[in-house]
Design an enzyme around this catalytic site. Sequence first.
Site, PDB file in Angstrom:
ATOM      1  N   SER A 143     -10.284  -6.409  13.584  1.00  0.00           N
ATOM      2  CA  SER A 143     -10.228  -5.330  12.601  1.00  0.00           C
ATOM      3  C   SER A 143     -11.435  -4.430  12.764  1.00  0.00           C
ATOM      4  O   SER A 143     -12.511  -4.864  13.209  1.00  0.00           O
ATOM      5  CB  SER A 143     -10.217  -5.908  11.181  1.00  0.00           C
ATOM      6  OG  SER A 143     -10.391  -4.887  10.213  1.00  0.00           O
ATOM      7  N   TYR A 155     -13.453 -11.666   4.816  1.00  0.00           N
ATOM      8  CA  TYR A 155     -12.465 -11.190   5.796  1.00  0.00           C
ATOM      9  C   TYR A 155     -13.166 -10.650   7.041  1.00  0.00           C
ATOM     10  O   TYR A 155     -12.787 -10.970   8.177  1.00  0.00           O
ATOM     11  CB  TYR A 155     -11.600 -10.105   5.168  1.00  0.00           C
ATOM     12  CG  TYR A 155     -10.636  -9.449   6.119  1.00  0.00           C
ATOM     13  CD1 TYR A 155      -9.516 -10.130   6.587  1.00  0.00           C
ATOM     14  CD2 TYR A 155     -10.837  -8.139   6.553  1.00  0.00           C
ATOM     15  CE1 TYR A 155      -8.624  -9.519   7.452  1.00  0.00           C
ATOM     16  CE2 TYR A 155      -9.956  -7.524   7.418  1.00  0.00           C
ATOM     17  CZ  TYR A 155      -8.851  -8.219   7.869  1.00  0.00           C
ATOM     18  OH  TYR A 155      -7.972  -7.624   8.745  1.00  0.00           O
TER      19      TYR A 155
END
Length: 253
Positions: A143, A155
Amino acid sequence: MSTLIGKTALVTGASRGIGRAIAARLAAEGALVAVHYGSNKAAADETVAAIQAAGGRAFAVGADFGTEGDIDALLTGLDAGLGGTGLDILVNNAALAGGTDLENSTPDYFDRMFAVNVKAPFFLIQRLLPNMRDGGRVINVSSGVTRIALPETVYAMTKGAVETMSRNLANSYATGKRGITVNTVAPGPVDTGHPMFQIPEVVEGTAKATALDRMGEPEDIAAAVAFLASDDARWITGNTVDATGGMFLGPRF
């Protein structure tokens, strides 16, 4: 296009969104694609049906990552679907999305995020690599949050671990001497149908933050994965492809 004729692929988290687009693109290139899903079998079946309707080959395989026996369940279904044929391409796309900041993170949340986003792909690679065919491809989806600081700390940490894993595995004898490349694709915000991206102000603000002045689409990420899966990327390994559309590169003049 037919750059992957005769190849086999497993795409995790392929029942919808980016994973669905990746599975469809690899199938369009000629690969037989295993469409992994965690719990939404109906969505995975829809993905398979769409691929088949377009002339491709695919089958669904279920496994709930982060639960006991998850990798065993996936490999059992994969072996059945491939019919003894070896695997050429592994795309680790399945992940839990972030959204919790430091203050609101709990130990259970932390453990669950790492179990699905890091532990599952690591041990899936461990189990699949010995039987992956020479010249294979491992492509991990990370990401843009590893580059762009956001409140989603846990995350972001999981995706940082994925990028580190890719670089280290690319440099191992288990991959290099067999011509198996290991790379990462790091998407930015992608319009996967999430309600947030139906808000015009959100779409406009996101587009302005990218150098290419638009939201990302699942097909944009699928194209990057398809390149890394192809023979054209045979000399590329241990790298991260930033697929954010040039998000937050700097001031615009």
